[in-house]
Design a protein around this motif. Structure first.
Motif, short mmCIF file in Angstrom:
data_model
loop_
_atom_site.label_atom_id
_atom_site.label_comp_id
_atom_site.label_asym_id
_atom_site.label_seq_id
_atom_site.Cartn_x
_atom_site.Cartn_y
_atom_site.Cartn_z
N LEU A 1 -1.36 11.42 -10.14
CA LEU A 1 -2.76 11.86 -10.00
C LEU A 1 -3.20 12.76 -11.15
CD1 LEU A 1 -2.59 12.68 -6.17
CD2 LEU A 1 -3.59 10.66 -7.24
N ARG A 2 -2.25 13.09 -12.05
CA ARG A 2 -2.58 13.97 -13.19
C ARG A 2 -2.96 13.14 -14.41
NH1 ARG A 2 3.10 16.40 -13.16
NH2 ARG A 2 3.17 17.16 -11.04
N PRO A 3 -3.76 13.73 -15.33
CA PRO A 3 -4.00 13.03 -16.60
C PRO A 3 -2.68 12.98 -17.37
CG PRO A 3 -4.97 15.23 -16.64
CD PRO A 3 -4.45 15.02 -15.25
N VAL B 1 -4.58 7.41 -1.82
CA VAL B 1 -4.24 6.02 -1.48
C VAL B 1 -4.11 5.23 -2.77
CG1 VAL B 1 -4.95 3.97 -0.19
CG2 VAL B 1 -5.63 6.26 0.62
N HIS B 2 -3.01 4.53 -2.91
CA HIS B 2 -2.79 3.74 -4.12
C HIS B 2 -3.35 2.34 -3.92
CE1 HIS B 2 -0.45 1.60 -7.28
NE2 HIS B 2 -0.73 2.70 -7.93
N GLY B 3 -4.23 1.94 -4.81
CA GLY B 3 -4.84 0.61 -4.74
C GLY B 3 -3.87 -0.47 -5.18
N THR B 4 -4.38 -1.65 -5.38
CA THR B 4 -3.50 -2.78 -5.65
C THR B 4 -3.08 -2.85 -7.13
OG1 THR B 4 -5.48 -4.15 -5.85
CG2 THR B 4 -4.33 -4.20 -3.74
N ALA B 5 -3.79 -2.13 -8.02
CA ALA B 5 -3.40 -2.14 -9.44
C ALA B 5 -2.57 -0.90 -9.75
CB ALA B 5 -4.65 -2.18 -10.32
N PRO B 6 -1.57 -1.01 -10.65
CA PRO B 6 -0.71 0.13 -10.95
C PRO B 6 -1.52 1.35 -11.40
CG PRO B 6 0.10 -1.87 -12.01
CD PRO B 6 -1.22 -2.22 -11.40
N GLY B 7 -1.20 2.51 -10.84
CA GLY B 7 -1.84 3.75 -11.25
C GLY B 7 -3.26 3.95 -10.74
N ASP B 8 -3.71 3.06 -9.86
CA ASP B 8 -5.10 3.12 -9.38
C ASP B 8 -5.15 3.84 -8.03
OD1 ASP B 8 -7.80 2.63 -9.33
OD2 ASP B 8 -7.60 0.65 -8.41
N TRP B 9 -5.54 5.11 -8.04
CA TRP B 9 -5.57 5.92 -6.81
C TRP B 9 -7.00 6.25 -6.41
CZ3 TRP B 9 -1.14 7.43 -4.19
CH2 TRP B 9 0.08 7.34 -4.89
N MET C 1 0.84 -1.19 0.00
CA MET C 1 0.00 0.00 0.00
C MET C 1 0.89 1.24 0.00
SD MET C 1 -2.76 1.31 2.81
CE MET C 1 -2.91 -0.32 3.49
N LEU C 2 0.45 2.22 -0.77
CA LEU C 2 1.21 3.46 -0.85
C LEU C 2 0.27 4.63 -0.53
CD1 LEU C 2 3.87 4.89 -1.68
CD2 LEU C 2 2.97 4.95 -4.01
N LEU C 3 0.69 5.47 0.40
CA LEU C 3 -0.09 6.66 0.74
C LEU C 3 0.68 7.90 0.31
CD1 LEU C 3 -0.97 5.81 4.48
CD2 LEU C 3 -2.31 5.25 2.44
N ARG C 4 -0.05 8.84 -0.25
CA ARG C 4 0.56 10.12 -0.61
C ARG C 4 -0.18 11.19 0.20
NH1 ARG C 4 4.53 12.97 -3.90
NH2 ARG C 4 3.59 14.98 -4.32
N VAL C 5 0.54 11.90 1.06
CA VAL C 5 -0.09 12.93 1.89
C VAL C 5 -0.31 14.17 1.02
CG1 VAL C 5 0.18 14.40 3.93
CG2 VAL C 5 0.97 12.02 3.99
N LEU C 6 -1.56 14.56 0.84
CA LEU C 6 -1.87 15.69 -0.05
C LEU C 6 -1.92 17.01 0.72
CD1 LEU C 6 -4.67 14.10 -2.27
CD2 LEU C 6 -2.24 14.36 -2.80
N PRO D 1 -15.63 -4.73 5.04
CA PRO D 1 -15.22 -3.40 4.61
C PRO D 1 -15.57 -3.16 3.14
CG PRO D 1 -13.39 -4.59 5.65
CD PRO D 1 -14.49 -5.58 5.45
N ALA D 2 -15.69 -1.92 2.75
CA ALA D 2 -15.84 -1.60 1.32
C ALA D 2 -14.54 -1.97 0.63
CB ALA D 2 -16.11 -0.11 1.16
N VAL D 3 -14.62 -2.42 -0.62
CA VAL D 3 -13.41 -2.71 -1.37
C VAL D 3 -13.23 -1.60 -2.40
CG1 VAL D 3 -12.19 -4.34 -2.86
CG2 VAL D 3 -13.65 -5.18 -0.99
N ILE D 4 -12.17 -0.82 -2.23
CA ILE D 4 -11.89 0.30 -3.13
C ILE D 4 -10.46 0.12 -3.64
CG2 ILE D 4 -11.97 2.82 -3.40
CD1 ILE D 4 -13.51 2.94 -0.74
N GLY D 5 -10.32 0.03 -4.94
CA GLY D 5 -8.99 -0.19 -5.51
C GLY D 5 -8.34 -1.46 -4.97
N GLY D 6 -9.14 -2.44 -4.61
CA GLY D 6 -8.60 -3.70 -4.09
C GLY D 6 -8.27 -3.67 -2.61
#
Ligand code: MLT
Ligand code: MN
Ligand code: ZN
Length: 299
Positions: free
Chosen positions: A69-71, A42-50, A1-6, A146-151
Motif C-alpha cells: 500500500l506504500r509508494p 482489498v486486492h483486486g484481480t491485477a497485481p498490486g491493485d488495491w 481475492m486477498l484481504l488485508r485487515v487494516l 455490482p460496481a466493478v472495482i479492481g475487477g
C-alpha cells in the motif's frame, strides 16, 4: 481475492486517547494489543491493485503498515485512491480528509451516505481545493449489477437506518448502514464486511451463509456493556450494535449460518480486547474468533 485487515477497533481505537479503562490500559502496557479503527484493504484481480473499505482517522498509519500500500518507485506519488464505504460514521470516513494529497479520491457509497458526506460534513466543498473527489453510486445487493472495482464485484447490503450523530436529523433510509459484499467473478470467492449490525435480517443470514469469509460487528460482548462501563445508559442493541453474547447474540447467529467469520469493530470496553479473556475459548468452540490488525485473508 486477498484481504488485508487494516484495523479492528470501534470509534476511539485501542487505546482511546481519553480513556484508561482496563482495555485501554492493557493496550498501553502491551502495544501488541493496540487496535486501529476498523478498515480493510482489498486486492483486486491485477497485481498490486488495491482499494480500501472505509477511510479511518488512522488511514496514513494503516497505509504505511503494508508494503503493497506504500509508494515504491522512489518518488512522491499523487495517486488515485479508491475507497468503498460501509456507512457515513466519522470513524469510517474522516480518513478521506487525510487523503487530500491524492490527485483524485474515488468513493463508492450508498445515496444517504453520499448526501451526508458531501453536504453535511461537507467533504466535497472542503476537499475541492486539494483533490478531486469523485462519487460513485454503490449498487444495493441484488439490485442491478455490482460496481466493478479492481475487477471485483462490490455491492452494499442494507442493514439499518442507523445514521451518524452529525446527520441524526436526516431522513431515515434503509441503506445508511450496510454490509459490503465483494465477489471475485473469476473464482466465485465472496467476502462480507459488516462492522455495524443494528438488526439481524434473513437477508444477512443468507448472504453470510453464502460468503466464504465475513468480518462482522463485535463492538460489544454483551447487552449491558455500555452501561456497566459508564459509556451510555443504553444497551448495546439500542446503540446500534447487536452484542456478541446471549441467546440472540451474533455469535450464535453466525454459528448457525456456518459462516467462516471473525469479529471486528471492537470497542475498548469489550473484554475480547484482552487476549487472555476466557470468552475467546467460548467463541472458538463456535468456530468463531476475533480479527487482528494486519492479518491477511486469502480467498
Ligand atoms: C458507532 O459505531 O456506533 C458509531 O461510530 C458511534 C459514534 O461515534 O457515533
Ligand atoms: Mn463505529
Ligand atoms: Zn477505554
Amino acid at each position: 481475492m486477498l484481504l488485508r485487515v487494516l484495523g479492528t477497533a470501534a470509534g476511539g481505537g485501542l487505546p482511546q486517547w481519553n480513556c484508561a479503562c482496563p482495555g485501554c490500559a492493557g493496550a498501553r502496557r502491551d502495544p501488541s494489543r493496540r487496535r486501529l479503527h476498523d478498515a480493510l484493504a482489498v486486492h483486486g484481480t491485477a497485481p498490486g491493485d488495491w482499494f480500501l473499505a472505509n477511510a479511518t482517522p488512522d488511514i496514513a498509519e494503516q497505509l504505511e503498515s503494508h508494503p503493497g500500500l506504500r509508494p515504491d518507485d522512489g518518488r512522491r506519488r499523487t495517486p488515485v485512491v479508491r475507497v468503498v464505504l460501509t456507512d457515513a460514521e466519522l470513524d469510517h470516513t474522516l480518513g478521506l480528509l487525510r487523503l487530500r494529497e491524492a490527485a483524485r479520491i474515488e468513493v463508492w457509497c450508498t445515496e444517504p451516505v453520499r448526501k451526508a458526506l458531501a453536504s453535511r460534513l461537507p467533504l466535497t466543498e472542503v476537499l475541492a481545493p486539494y483533490a478531486e473527489l469523485v462519487w460513485h453510486d454503490l449498487p444495493l445487493t441484488g439490485e442491478g449489477r455490482p460496481a466493478v472495482i479492481g475487477g471485483l464485484g462490490v455491492s452494499a447490503l442494507p442493514l439499518s437506518a442507523k445514521r451518524p450523530r452529525y446527520a441524526a436529523d436526516e431522513p431515515a433510509h434503509p441503506a445508511w448502514s450496510t454490509a459490503l459484499l465483494v465477489r471475485d467473478p473469476g473464482t466465485g470467492a465472496g467476502a462480507l464486511y459488516a462492522p455495524s449490525i443494528a438488526a439481524w435480517s434473513q437477508r444477512l443470514d443468507a448472504e453470510l451463509a453464502d460468503a466464504d469469509f465475513a468480518l462482522v460487528d463485535g463492538t460489544f460482548l454483551d447487552e449491558d456493556e455500555p452501561g456497566r462501563n459508564g459509556l451510555s445508559t443504553r444497551t448495546a442493541t439500542a446503540m446500534g450494535h447487536l452484542p456478541v453474547r446471549g441467546p440472540e447474540g451474533t455469535a450464535r447467529r453466525l454459528h448457525r449460518t456456518g459462516a467462516r467469520a471473525l469479529f471486528t469493530h471492537l470497542n475498548n470496553t469489550n473484554p475480547l480486547v484482552d487476549p487472555d479473556d476466557p470468552e475467546h475459548e467460548r467463541l472458538a468452540r463456535l468456530g468463531l474468533g476475533v480479527a487482528e490488525d494486519r492479518m491477511a485473508v486469502s480467498l
